[in-house]
Design a protein around this motif. Sequence first.
Motif, mmCIF file in Angstrom:
data_model
loop_
_atom_site.group_PDB
_atom_site.id
_atom_site.type_symbol
_atom_site.label_atom_id
_atom_site.label_comp_id
_atom_site.label_asym_id
_atom_site.label_seq_id
_atom_site.Cartn_x
_atom_site.Cartn_y
_atom_site.Cartn_z
ATOM 1 N N GLU A 1 40.695 30.381 45.499
ATOM 2 C CA GLU A 1 39.567 31.125 45.441
ATOM 3 C C GLU A 1 39.347 32.479 45.198
ATOM 4 O O GLU A 1 38.636 32.879 44.657
ATOM 5 C CB GLU A 1 38.984 30.981 46.929
ATOM 6 C CG GLU A 1 38.418 29.637 47.485
ATOM 7 C CD GLU A 1 38.060 29.380 48.972
ATOM 8 O OE1 GLU A 1 38.190 28.324 49.489
ATOM 9 O OE2 GLU A 1 38.043 30.690 49.520
ATOM 10 N N GLU A 2 40.405 33.288 45.562
ATOM 11 C CA GLU A 2 40.588 34.472 45.211
ATOM 12 C C GLU A 2 40.765 34.782 43.805
ATOM 13 O O GLU A 2 40.176 35.586 43.023
ATOM 14 C CB GLU A 2 41.679 35.354 45.941
ATOM 15 C CG GLU A 2 41.586 35.519 47.311
ATOM 16 C CD GLU A 2 40.346 36.242 47.721
ATOM 17 O OE1 GLU A 2 40.351 37.375 47.070
ATOM 18 O OE2 GLU A 2 39.926 36.046 48.865
ATOM 19 N N ILE B 1 39.644 32.668 41.280
ATOM 20 C CA ILE B 1 38.427 32.584 40.550
ATOM 21 C C ILE B 1 37.371 33.777 40.653
ATOM 22 O O ILE B 1 36.737 33.923 39.932
ATOM 23 C CB ILE B 1 37.683 31.407 41.036
ATOM 24 C CG1 ILE B 1 38.591 30.121 40.798
ATOM 25 C CG2 ILE B 1 36.351 31.105 40.664
ATOM 26 C CD1 ILE B 1 38.114 28.734 41.373
ATOM 27 N N GLN B 2 37.390 34.578 41.890
ATOM 28 C CA GLN B 2 36.769 35.785 42.178
ATOM 29 C C GLN B 2 37.117 36.693 41.262
ATOM 30 O O GLN B 2 36.132 37.688 40.690
ATOM 31 C CB GLN B 2 36.718 36.044 43.505
ATOM 32 C CG GLN B 2 36.321 35.264 44.710
ATOM 33 C CD GLN B 2 34.704 35.030 44.772
ATOM 34 O OE1 GLN B 2 34.170 36.181 44.717
ATOM 35 N NE2 GLN B 2 34.301 34.025 45.121
ATOM 36 N N PHE B 3 38.324 36.867 41.098
ATOM 37 C CA PHE B 3 39.058 37.928 40.285
ATOM 38 C C PHE B 3 38.564 37.622 38.678
ATOM 39 O O PHE B 3 38.340 38.491 38.153
ATOM 40 C CB PHE B 3 40.356 38.045 40.546
ATOM 41 C CG PHE B 3 41.131 39.048 39.481
ATOM 42 C CD1 PHE B 3 41.874 38.444 38.624
ATOM 43 C CD2 PHE B 3 40.729 40.344 39.470
ATOM 44 C CE1 PHE B 3 42.538 39.430 37.494
ATOM 45 C CE2 PHE B 3 41.332 41.287 38.595
ATOM 46 C CZ PHE B 3 42.218 40.809 37.475
#
Lengths: 227, 117
Positions: free
Chosen positions: A18-19, A21-23
């Motif tokens: 998830e992190e 993809i956010q980055f």
Amino acid sequence: MANHSQLGFQDASSPIMEELIQFHDHALMVALAICSLVLYLLTLMLTEKLSSSTVDAQEIELVWTILPAMVLITLALPSLRILYMMDEINEPDLTLKAIGHQWYWTYEYTDFKDLTFDSYMIPTADLPLGHFRLLEVDHRVIVPTSSTVRVIVTADDVLHSWAVPSLGVKTDAIPGRLNQTSFFATRPGVYYGQCSEICGANHSFMPIVVESAPLPNFEHWSSSLSS
Amino acid sequence: MAGEGDSEPGKSFKLLGFLDVQNVPCARESVLYGSLGSLVMGLGHFLATSRVRRSCDVAVGGFICTMLGYWFYCRYNLAQQRIRQRMLKEGMKNRVLFEGSYLDPEKEQTGSERGDS
């Protein structure tokens, strides 16, 4: 698994993914801003008459030093945060060994009982209707949901790589070396991956399937397998 | 999401071929606010100075600054919301797990109220 002609990431099934993809979205937004600026400057250059009368350009030199530095800081800070997050010391609930061979994987669960099995791809001719071609295996890796799982990856012959995109895991399998990674499956499901290091003729035909199941189901499976 | 817009599930519009503005949180609003800011700043500068070239430069600069500014603001709020969601989820799980036991925080509060009275 990925759909046909999919370019983007698969849906995340672990907090690290998830992190990531956010980055990735953040990096693409910065890239969009830079591309817009470059396109505009390109258009200006193509429509302007060239001049060689500039002898001093202190302002532009300052701008194109400070601006890239700010862009790099904007990208580096979240990137380093995720990098250190991936290396956090955690206490895994389960340790799993993944050993790459030509051309299958062997998995060992040796925390409580000696549980070892091989995982071969199901050939297309033997694939039941509705199953995924070149991705299904005869024995899946079952892990409990919402538990930290440590995976120790190695190989028996040549280089392989144990990768599951939706869990955000990719670790090289090197003969004579133990590489460690960990993941935390946030929801039950079946996650597919493929060998990610060229390893011979059937490199594309040794997939990885991780099935995340609730703890009682995992315990039932492991006890049925060990008996 | 169901009932929102006419876009089919799975279809996406990629700005400049790589930024999926429909599915990336905050992307659509950033680009729209950036466009609005670009228009306002560029037009305002032109009306004030009547300089076309410089107004275009201001418009592009305004687009980039507004888009990135809103992007950081929106992503910061989104990150805070995700942290709150995780804390809520953890709290709900802990409540179900510890309800009635000595670790139940509500039991501690009830015990302290009894002590005060």
